[in-house]
Write a protein that holds these residues in place. Structure first.
Motif, PDB file in Angstrom:
ATOM      1  N   GLU A  29      79.147 -19.772  62.728  1.00  6.42           N
ATOM      2  CA  GLU A  29      79.870 -18.519  62.533  1.00  6.42           C
ATOM      3  C   GLU A  29      80.677 -18.577  61.246  1.00  6.42           C
ATOM      4  N   LYS A  30      80.764 -17.431  60.569  1.00  4.41           N
ATOM      5  CA  LYS A  30      81.572 -17.332  59.357  1.00  4.41           C
ATOM      6  C   LYS A  30      82.076 -15.904  59.206  1.00  4.41           C
ATOM      7  N   SER A  31      83.362 -15.780  58.952  1.00  5.98           N
ATOM      8  CA  SER A  31      83.983 -14.482  58.697  1.00  5.98           C
ATOM      9  C   SER A  31      84.710 -14.530  57.369  1.00  5.98           C
ATOM     10  N   PHE A  32      84.823 -13.375  56.726  1.00  4.76           N
ATOM     11  CA  PHE A  32      85.614 -13.230  55.518  1.00  4.76           C
ATOM     12  C   PHE A  32      86.659 -12.148  55.763  1.00  4.76           C
ATOM     13  N   LYS A  33      87.932 -12.541  55.692  1.00  4.12           N
ATOM     14  CA  LYS A  33      89.050 -11.622  55.938  1.00  4.12           C
ATOM     15  C   LYS A  33      88.891 -10.893  57.273  1.00  4.12           C
TER      16      LYS A  33
ATOM     17  N   LEU B 215      77.359 -33.401  60.684  1.00  4.50           N
ATOM     18  CA  LEU B 215      78.238 -33.306  59.525  1.00  4.50           C
ATOM     19  C   LEU B 215      79.525 -32.567  59.832  1.00  4.50           C
ATOM     20  N   SER B 216      79.513 -31.747  60.882  1.00  2.00           N
ATOM     21  CA  SER B 216      80.670 -30.916  61.181  1.00  2.00           C
ATOM     22  C   SER B 216      81.002 -30.998  62.657  1.00  2.00           C
ATOM     23  N   GLN B 217      82.214 -30.581  62.973  1.00  2.00           N
ATOM     24  CA  GLN B 217      82.632 -30.571  64.363  1.00  2.00           C
ATOM     25  C   GLN B 217      83.739 -29.543  64.527  1.00  2.00           C
ATOM     26  N   GLY B 218      84.039 -29.220  65.782  1.00  2.00           N
ATOM     27  CA  GLY B 218      85.140 -28.314  66.046  1.00  2.00           C
ATOM     28  C   GLY B 218      84.677 -26.936  66.448  1.00  2.00           C
ATOM     29  N   SER B 219      85.633 -26.030  66.570  1.00  2.00           N
ATOM     30  CA  SER B 219      85.364 -24.657  66.987  1.00  2.00           C
ATOM     31  C   SER B 219      86.256 -23.743  66.163  1.00  2.00           C
ATOM     32  N   LYS B 220      86.353 -22.500  66.571  1.00  2.00           N
ATOM     33  CA  LYS B 220      87.127 -21.534  65.804  1.00  2.00           C
ATOM     34  C   LYS B 220      88.537 -22.054  65.525  1.00  2.00           C
ATOM     35  N   ASP B 221      88.961 -21.866  64.277  1.00  3.15           N
ATOM     36  CA  ASP B 221      90.304 -22.225  63.807  1.00  3.15           C
ATOM     37  C   ASP B 221      90.534 -23.736  63.725  1.00  3.15           C
TER      38      ASP B 221
ATOM     39  N   ASN C  17      75.822 -26.620  53.211  1.00  4.47           N
ATOM     40  CA  ASN C  17      76.343 -27.774  52.484  1.00  4.47           C
ATOM     41  C   ASN C  17      77.814 -27.600  52.126  1.00  4.47           C
ATOM     42  N   PHE C  18      78.491 -26.713  52.880  1.00  6.72           N
ATOM     43  CA  PHE C  18      79.950 -26.617  52.887  1.00  6.72           C
ATOM     44  C   PHE C  18      80.550 -26.148  51.571  1.00  6.72           C
ATOM     45  N   LEU C  19      79.775 -25.358  50.804  1.00  4.91           N
ATOM     46  CA  LEU C  19      80.385 -24.591  49.725  1.00  4.91           C
ATOM     47  C   LEU C  19      81.242 -23.482  50.321  1.00  4.91           C
ATOM     48  N   GLU C  20      80.894 -23.064  51.529  1.00  4.20           N
ATOM     49  CA  GLU C  20      81.761 -22.236  52.365  1.00  4.20           C
ATOM     50  C   GLU C  20      82.022 -23.008  53.652  1.00  4.20           C
ATOM     51  N   THR C  21      83.230 -22.940  54.157  1.00  3.72           N
ATOM     52  CA  THR C  21      83.560 -23.630  55.398  1.00  3.72           C
ATOM     53  C   THR C  21      83.299 -22.697  56.572  1.00  3.72           C
ATOM     54  N   PRO C  22      82.401 -23.051  57.477  1.00  2.00           N
ATOM     55  CA  PRO C  22      82.163 -22.212  58.656  1.00  2.00           C
ATOM     56  C   PRO C  22      83.414 -22.117  59.527  1.00  2.00           C
TER      57      PRO C  22
END
Length: 258
Positions: A16-20, A73-79, A56-61
């Motif tokens: 998931e990815k949101s902008f503003k 490569l990644s872990q966690g959830s929203k926020d 490749n994390f040029l944007e952080t999900p």
């Protein structure tokens, strides 16, 4: 690091990815096998480039998991999304570098300087070895005579082929392509597509965001249609282009065929 029990080279779940506060990716699930050529298609603004940049994390999900070659490569959830604790970002990106729409070459460096920067700085390769490998790749892609030039002295097609060589010099396991021909004049597109065709024939894993549907029909092992922030339909090139199952894909195909 927790192993991922999956045969995929790249394995994405629930991305998931949101902008503003505006959702762009709403839960992307995608698996790409080693050696596969995967095309990502869909309408403009639908999140295709954002998906690549999150890989490749040029944007952080904001949420989800990205795994590569059996390593998460990644872990966690929203926020609370973060890289896995033993992942070094530069080295992770070097395993699946991106070729950008607008080349993103270092304008203050020569062609040769652009190509050896990653191997020397990120991977610790000796400069002499990096130069020898760069020259071999430049010759392979018909660019040997341009090694001392600066990006401003190259055509758009030459810049994009240099960008491909720069990615290859890292000896990656996969390459991500973000609309690699959309910034080129039509007469320059063919050289870049031929370079990509050569890569596909080498067995390298490629993930390509592209509007070149005729190219995807010929080259793709799989095609993934992004709509509404999710992958709405996936399949072989024949399935996706000849037998679309969803209304959204049928409407998209109608729009590009007009």
């Amino acid at each position: 690091m927790e192993p991922v029990r999956d045969e995929a080279l790249i394995h994405i779940r629930g991305l998931e990815k949101s902008f503003k506060g505006v959702p762009v990716l709403r839960g992307i699930d995608l698996s790409v096998r080693k050696g596969e050529v995967a095309f990502i298609i869909g309408p403009s603004g639908g999140g295709k480039s954002t998906l690549l940049r999150c890989m490749n994390f040029l944007e952080t999900p904001n949420a989800g998991t990205v795994s590569f070659a059996g390593q998460r490569l990644s872990q966690g959830s929203k926020d609370s999304f973060q890289l896995a604790p033993d992942v070094e970002l530069r080295k992770a990106r070097a395993r699946m570098p991106m070729v950008f729409q607008h080349f993103n070459l270092f304008n203050h460096m020569t062609v040769l300087g652009n190509i050896i920067e990653g191997p020397v700085v990120v991977k610790g390769q000796g400069k002499a070895d990096a130069i020898a490998n760069a020259r071999r790749l430049l010759a392979q892609f018909g660019l040997a005579e341009h090694e001392s030039k600066y990006p401003a002295q190259l055509s758009g097609g030459q810049k994009q082929r240099v960008a491909i060589v720069r990615a290859l010099a890292l000896q990656p396991e996969a390459i991500l392509f973000d609309e690699p021909t959309s910034a080129l004049d039509p007469q320059l597109v063919g050289d870049v597509l031929e370079a990509m065709r050569e890569l596909a024939g080498s067995g390298l894993t490629l993930i390509i965001v592209s509007h070149e549907m005729s190219f995807a029909r010929v080259l793709a092992d799989s095609v993934h249609f992004v709509s509404g922030g999710v992958i709405a339909e996936s399949g072989s090139a024949e399935q996706v282009f000849e037998r679309p199952q969803t209304t959204a894909l049928r409407q998209f195909m109608d729009s590009i065929q007009r």
